[in-house]
Scaffold this active site. Structure first.
Site, short mmCIF file in Angstrom:
data_model
loop_
_atom_site.label_atom_id
_atom_site.label_comp_id
_atom_site.label_asym_id
_atom_site.label_seq_id
_atom_site.Cartn_x
_atom_site.Cartn_y
_atom_site.Cartn_z
N ARG A 198 -2.92 -6.20 -8.69
CA ARG A 198 -1.50 -5.96 -8.86
C ARG A 198 -0.82 -7.32 -8.85
O ARG A 198 -1.32 -8.28 -8.26
CB ARG A 198 -0.96 -5.08 -7.73
CG ARG A 198 -1.61 -3.69 -7.68
CD ARG A 198 -1.13 -2.90 -6.47
NE ARG A 198 -1.69 -1.55 -6.44
CZ ARG A 198 -2.87 -1.24 -5.91
NH1 ARG A 198 -3.60 -2.19 -5.32
NH2 ARG A 198 -3.32 0.00 -5.94
N LYS A 251 -0.78 -2.89 -1.73
CA LYS A 251 0.04 -1.68 -1.80
C LYS A 251 -0.63 -0.50 -1.12
O LYS A 251 0.03 0.30 -0.46
CB LYS A 251 0.30 -1.35 -3.28
CG LYS A 251 1.16 -0.12 -3.50
CD LYS A 251 1.37 0.11 -4.97
CE LYS A 251 2.20 1.38 -5.21
NZ LYS A 251 2.42 1.62 -6.66
N HIS A 280 1.43 -5.45 -15.66
CA HIS A 280 0.46 -4.42 -15.28
C HIS A 280 -0.64 -4.25 -16.33
O HIS A 280 -1.65 -3.58 -16.08
CB HIS A 280 1.18 -3.09 -15.06
CG HIS A 280 0.31 -1.98 -14.56
ND1 HIS A 280 -0.21 -1.94 -13.28
CD2 HIS A 280 -0.15 -0.86 -15.18
CE1 HIS A 280 -0.94 -0.85 -13.13
NE2 HIS A 280 -0.93 -0.17 -14.27
N ARG A 302 -4.35 -5.13 -15.40
CA ARG A 302 -4.97 -4.18 -14.48
C ARG A 302 -5.37 -2.89 -15.20
O ARG A 302 -6.51 -2.42 -15.07
CB ARG A 302 -3.99 -3.88 -13.34
CG ARG A 302 -4.47 -2.85 -12.32
CD ARG A 302 -3.50 -2.84 -11.14
NE ARG A 302 -3.62 -1.66 -10.32
CZ ARG A 302 -4.55 -1.48 -9.38
NH1 ARG A 302 -5.46 -2.41 -9.19
NH2 ARG A 302 -4.59 -0.38 -8.66
N HIS A 315 -7.84 1.94 -6.58
CA HIS A 315 -6.98 3.12 -6.62
C HIS A 315 -7.47 4.12 -5.57
O HIS A 315 -8.67 4.34 -5.43
CB HIS A 315 -7.03 3.79 -8.00
CG HIS A 315 -6.18 3.11 -9.02
ND1 HIS A 315 -6.67 2.24 -9.97
CD2 HIS A 315 -4.84 3.18 -9.23
CE1 HIS A 315 -5.69 1.81 -10.73
NE2 HIS A 315 -4.56 2.36 -10.31
N TYR A 371 -6.50 6.29 -17.52
CA TYR A 371 -7.11 5.16 -18.23
C TYR A 371 -8.45 5.56 -18.84
O TYR A 371 -8.78 5.14 -19.95
CB TYR A 371 -7.31 3.98 -17.27
CG TYR A 371 -6.05 3.47 -16.61
CD1 TYR A 371 -4.87 3.34 -17.34
CD2 TYR A 371 -6.03 3.12 -15.27
CE1 TYR A 371 -3.71 2.88 -16.75
CE2 TYR A 371 -4.87 2.65 -14.67
CZ TYR A 371 -3.72 2.54 -15.41
OH TYR A 371 -2.57 2.08 -14.82
#
Length: 322
Positions: free
Chosen positions: A162, A189, A270, A273, A296, A305
């Site tokens: 990130r 995050k 982004h 990523r 994630h 994705y």
């Protein structure tokens, strides 16, 4: 008198005041800065709208919130933005000890109607795929700025970082090994408790697109031995002491894609990523392995994705002989 008889504890008001202040500090640290900033901005928007219409924002009536959501929907706000507005209004009420009006049936029905009418599909930025990354690495000049951008983009792509994670990498977090480079994330995050994560970035198959060699070249040429890894370079070619901002990363990505003829408006910070996840899915990498690198916690985003990366894999139209 029995010496073993328990005594009444003495209340130290000064100590309780200190504990109260410390508690507020911990509460303030319970969410990432970016999340808090987004919530604050959302709340400011709602409060300003209420003031303009002579309505009370806190505590807000369910009708007020429903009208505000309708206003946002008719103003063309994305469903994801409205969803965050709802969360922000709820958080503000809970923080002050009020029941959240967002749980009311009127608000929930309004929100459901907005989703059914306008849809919830998000128009995200495009992923920066492996072929794009290779082309950018080849197109970047060998100037100090070019060396930095190559190292930043290759490291960002391979580590699926990130933006906030990337710009906070410090030299003490970097460990070069025989297999590649290990970067320690002290907080991210999805790791607000600060337990830390170690990200392995392997050597690339070719020197020009190898993230490990690119990072080493940047550190050597910039003379960086401590402090922030990715820094700005002024117009005189001098490396600055302060690390880059997350906004600078987005600008670097946009400048890089423009260099190879892509539209910079379609890409963001982004994109690297999401590009790693999409490229890995196209290469047949499993969901578990992709999530291990991207970190994630939910499969929902990663599967988006993977779905994009597998559009032409096991494709029925490709097998009928057109």
């Amino acid at each position: 008198m029995n010496d073993l008889q328990p005594t009444k504890p003495q209340t130290d008001l000064a100590t309780l005041d200190d504990l109260q202040q410390a508690t507020l500090t911990y509460i303030n640290k319970s969410k990432a800065d970016n999340t808090k900033n987004a919530y604050q901005n959302d709340w400011n928007q709602f409060a300003a709208w209420c003031e303009h219409h002579g309505l009370q924002p806190l505590p807000a009536e369910p009708r007020t919130v429903a009208l505000y959501l309708t206003h946002e929907a008719q103003s063309g706000r994305k469903a994801s933005t409205i969803q965050r507005r709802i969360s922000s209004i709820s958080q503000a009420h809970q923080a002050k000890g009020y029941d959240s009006p967002t749980l009311n049936a009127l608000v929930r029905s309004t929100w459901a109607g907005i989703k059914n009418t306008h849809g919830t599909a998000q128009e995200g930025k495009k992923p920066l795929l492996i072929e794009h990354v290779r082309a950018i690495a080849e197109a970047l000049p060998d100037s100090l700025l070019g060396v930095r951008d190559r190292a930043l983009l290759l490291t960002d792509f391979a580590g699926a970082f990130r933006r906030s994670e990337l710009v906070n990498i410090d030299m003490k977090d970097v460990e070069f090994t025989t297999d590649g480079v290990v970067i320690s994330l002290r907080r991210s995050k999805t790791d607000q408790e600060g337990s830390g994560e170690r990200i392995g970035i392997p050597y690339g198959s070719t020197p020009l697109t190898c993230p490990v060699r690119a990072l080493r070249a940047w550190l050597d040429q910039a003379g960086i031995t401590e402090g922030a890894v990715f820094r700005s370079v002024n117009r005189h070619g001098q490396v600055q002491a302060k690390g880059l901002s997350d906004k600078a990363v987005a600008l670097i990505v946009k400048r890089a894609v423009e260099l190879i003829g892509l539209n910079p408006d379609e890409y963001s910070g982004h994109s690297t990523r999401s590009g790693l996840a999409t490229s890995a899915a196209k290469a047949g990498v499993s969901e578990r392995v992709i999530m291990k690198q991207t970190r994630h916690k939910s499969t929902q985003t990663v599967r988006k994705y993977i779905k994009e990366g597998e559009l032409f894999a096991e494709n029925a139209a490709a097998r009928v002989g057109l």
